[in-house]
Design an enzyme around this catalytic site. Structure first.
Site, PDB file in Angstrom:
ATOM      1  N   PRO A 235      21.152 -76.820   5.146  1.00 24.94           N
ATOM      2  CA  PRO A 235      20.255 -77.971   5.016  1.00 24.94           C
ATOM      3  C   PRO A 235      21.075 -79.264   5.082  1.00 24.94           C
ATOM      4  O   PRO A 235      21.556 -79.770   4.070  1.00 24.94           O
ATOM      5  CB  PRO A 235      19.626 -77.762   3.635  1.00 24.94           C
ATOM      6  CG  PRO A 235      20.654 -77.008   2.866  1.00 24.94           C
ATOM      7  CD  PRO A 235      21.392 -76.155   3.853  1.00 24.94           C
ATOM      8  N   ASP A 408      26.404 -80.884   4.082  1.00 25.56           N
ATOM      9  CA  ASP A 408      25.573 -79.811   3.558  1.00 25.56           C
ATOM     10  C   ASP A 408      25.030 -80.263   2.197  1.00 25.56           C
ATOM     11  O   ASP A 408      25.791 -80.457   1.243  1.00 25.56           O
ATOM     12  CB  ASP A 408      26.422 -78.544   3.405  1.00 25.56           C
ATOM     13  CG  ASP A 408      25.606 -77.323   2.994  1.00 25.56           C
ATOM     14  OD1 ASP A 408      24.505 -77.499   2.446  1.00 25.56           O
ATOM     15  OD2 ASP A 408      26.088 -76.191   3.222  1.00 25.56           O
ATOM     16  N   HIS A 409      23.702 -80.440   2.130  1.00 25.97           N
ATOM     17  CA  HIS A 409      23.107 -80.978   0.911  1.00 25.97           C
ATOM     18  C   HIS A 409      23.206 -80.014  -0.267  1.00 25.97           C
ATOM     19  O   HIS A 409      22.941 -80.380  -1.415  1.00 25.97           O
ATOM     20  CB  HIS A 409      21.631 -81.330   1.168  1.00 25.97           C
ATOM     21  CG  HIS A 409      21.232 -82.642   0.580  1.00 25.97           C
ATOM     22  ND1 HIS A 409      21.576 -83.026  -0.699  1.00 25.97           N
ATOM     23  CD2 HIS A 409      20.512 -83.676   1.079  1.00 25.97           C
ATOM     24  CE1 HIS A 409      21.084 -84.227  -0.955  1.00 25.97           C
ATOM     25  NE2 HIS A 409      20.440 -84.652   0.107  1.00 25.97           N
ATOM     26  N   ARG A 410      23.612 -78.757  -0.010  1.00 22.14           N
ATOM     27  CA  ARG A 410      23.782 -77.806  -1.098  1.00 22.14           C
ATOM     28  C   ARG A 410      25.041 -78.078  -1.908  1.00 22.14           C
ATOM     29  O   ARG A 410      25.123 -77.728  -3.089  1.00 22.14           O
ATOM     30  CB  ARG A 410      23.825 -76.375  -0.556  1.00 22.14           C
ATOM     31  CG  ARG A 410      22.552 -75.917   0.122  1.00 22.14           C
ATOM     32  CD  ARG A 410      22.744 -74.552   0.782  1.00 22.14           C
ATOM     33  NE  ARG A 410      23.766 -74.586   1.832  1.00 22.14           N
ATOM     34  CZ  ARG A 410      24.160 -73.529   2.535  1.00 22.14           C
ATOM     35  NH1 ARG A 410      23.618 -72.337   2.286  1.00 22.14           N
ATOM     36  NH2 ARG A 410      25.084 -73.646   3.470  1.00 22.14           N
ATOM     37  N   CYS A 412      26.538 -81.158  -2.379  1.00 23.71           N
ATOM     38  CA  CYS A 412      26.535 -82.438  -3.071  1.00 23.71           C
ATOM     39  C   CYS A 412      25.259 -83.196  -2.757  1.00 23.71           C
ATOM     40  O   CYS A 412      24.494 -82.819  -1.862  1.00 23.71           O
ATOM     41  CB  CYS A 412      27.750 -83.283  -2.686  1.00 23.71           C
ATOM     42  SG  CYS A 412      27.721 -83.871  -0.978  1.00 23.71           S
TER      43      CYS A 412
END
Length: 438
Positions: A235, A408-410, A412
């Site tokens: 994501p 990658d929003h996972r 940070c």
């Protein structure tokens, strides 16, 4: 009595399951030494030579140039302990033992033995599989055609051009890419002149689909698979900022005016990235979904996007965090040249923890790149061009660049990503900020 051993295409590592035969380095009847390269193959990651772990006489080859073989398929058979006759009287023979080294690029440090021929009529005839599946005896073998690179050889092969009919314009008759392209243009012109007058197309009951179909294989296929996986699993989000790169460009000019090896702009940007990753280590990581963990690395291996004739590749600079600008420049130059000639090894194309993408070389300002799976972030750098900019309270013409960070929003949130990008921009605008981390 000779024992015939079969050498199969070895496991190339890094998840590679097949390879395309680019060029055979031995002929049927040649005598090969232990760990002598016998075939050059192209994988989805690199062009590599495959050494054979046996010494003896080549009795068969499997697969023509241009054929794709899966790992585990037979490559050649070698008669170990076969009598060798080449007119010499020293009684020497090929080594019969195997080295056990079957990984690409790994062999003994000894130079390969001189190749010798088993002459017709001396000992058992040596056969190779013919196109129709029957054995054929090869008696005369022509010498290799001097070609500047395997890419040029492949270009000729894909267009049905016989390199033996060309006269190379390079040193000592070396065939260059321009020689092949000129020959192809000449052939195309002759075909056009010889074309018969067009006739009316036959009537068909169904429409004929036009267009060109290009197989997704080799590097292009690997890139397609990796980008698709990145889009499915990561994501991602992108943030960007404009930065005044005038002072960075001046600093580089001053460095190069002081003498010594020239420092590249890419090396300075990589040095800035390593300093930023030390402050924001969340972006130097990967996600292990099976364990539901974010794995932060204690080293920085920087990949950089390089466009080649074979497609997009991402060579990796190992331990970039421990290198200065001069060392980074030298490594970028080495890997770029290896990428251009197709000489990168699988190890030089894997293991990156962060990617630097200088798409400004294509004349564009911004981009939202796809993360190089399984990494967590990529910094994009646009072209540096003069633009109106407010500098010290006044309008001035400055060297401006757009920087983008896809992350990658996972691993940070936006605050961390924005802090990383802002620090990079600050170092671009004020290179002296880097002095804090030197």
């Amino acid at each position: 009595m000779a024992q015939v051993l079969e050498f199969k295409l070895p496991d190339l590592g890094e998840g590679l399951t097949e390879a395309e035969i680019v060029r055979w380095l031995v002929e049927v009847g040649d005598v090969v030494a232990v760990d002598q390269p016998v075939v050059e193959v192209e994988t989805a990651k690199a062009m590599v030579e495959v050494p054979c772990p046996y010494g003896g006489v080549v009795t068969a080859r499997f697969g023509e140039e241009g054929t794709e073989l899966p790992v585990g398929s037979p490559l050649i058979t070698v008669a170990v302990g076969a009598p060798v006759t080449d007119g010499s009287t020293d009684g020497s023979a090929a080594k019969s033992e195997g080295s056990g080294n079957v990984l690409v690029g790994y062999g003994t440090s000894e130079a390969p033995a001189r190749r010798r021929r088993v002459r017709p009529g001396q000992g058992a005839p040596v056969a190779s599989p013919a196109a129709n599946g029957q054995a054929a005896v090869r008696e005369v073998v022509e010498g290799p055609v001097p070609v500047i690179s395997p890419l040029v050889r492949r270009l000729a092969r894909e267009n049905g051009l016989d390199l033996r009919e060309l006269t190379g314009s390079g040193p000592d008759g070396l065939i260059l890419r321009a020689d092949v392209e000129n020959a192809l243009r000449s052939a195309a012109a002759q075909d056009k002149v010889a074309e018969p007058a067009p006739t009316a197309p036959p009537q068909t009951s169904a429409p004929v689909l036009g267009g060109i179909r290009v197989p997704l294989k080799g590097i292009r296929g690997a890139v397609a698979d990796k980008l698709s996986r990145s889009r499915r699993e990561i994501p991602d989000a992108t943030c960007w900022v404009d930065a005044d790169a005038t002072e960075l460009m001046r600093a580089r000019t001053a460095m190069n005016a002081a003498g010594g090896p020239k420092i590249s702009l890419l090396a300075l940007l990589a040095r800035i990235c390593t300093a930023a990753l030390a402050r924001f280590p969340e972006l130097n990581s990967t996600v292990d979904m099976a364990a539901r963990e974010v794995v932060q690395f204690d080293h920085v291996h920087i990949g950089f996007a390089a466009q080649t004739e074979r497609g997009l590749v991402v060579p990796v600079v190992r331990d970039a965090h421990a290198r200065d600008a001069e060392s980074l420049t030298a490594e970028f130059v080495r890997l770029t040249e290896a990428a251009r000639t197709g000489g990168l090894t699988p190890g030089e194309l894997t293991g990156g923890t962060f990617t630097l993408n200088n798409y400004g070389v294509f004349g564009v300002d911004g981009s939202t790149p796809i993360i190089n799976h399984p990494e967590a972030a990529m910094l994009g750098v646009g072209r540096i061009i003069p633009k109106p900019w407010v500098h010290e309270g006044e309008l001035a013409v400055r060297q401006v660049v757009q920087l983008s960070l896809t992350f990658d929003h996972r691993v940070c949130d936006g605050g961390t990503a924005g802090g990383f990008l802002r620090y990079v921009a600050d170092c671009v605008e004020q290179p002296a900020v880097l002095l804090r981390t030197l």
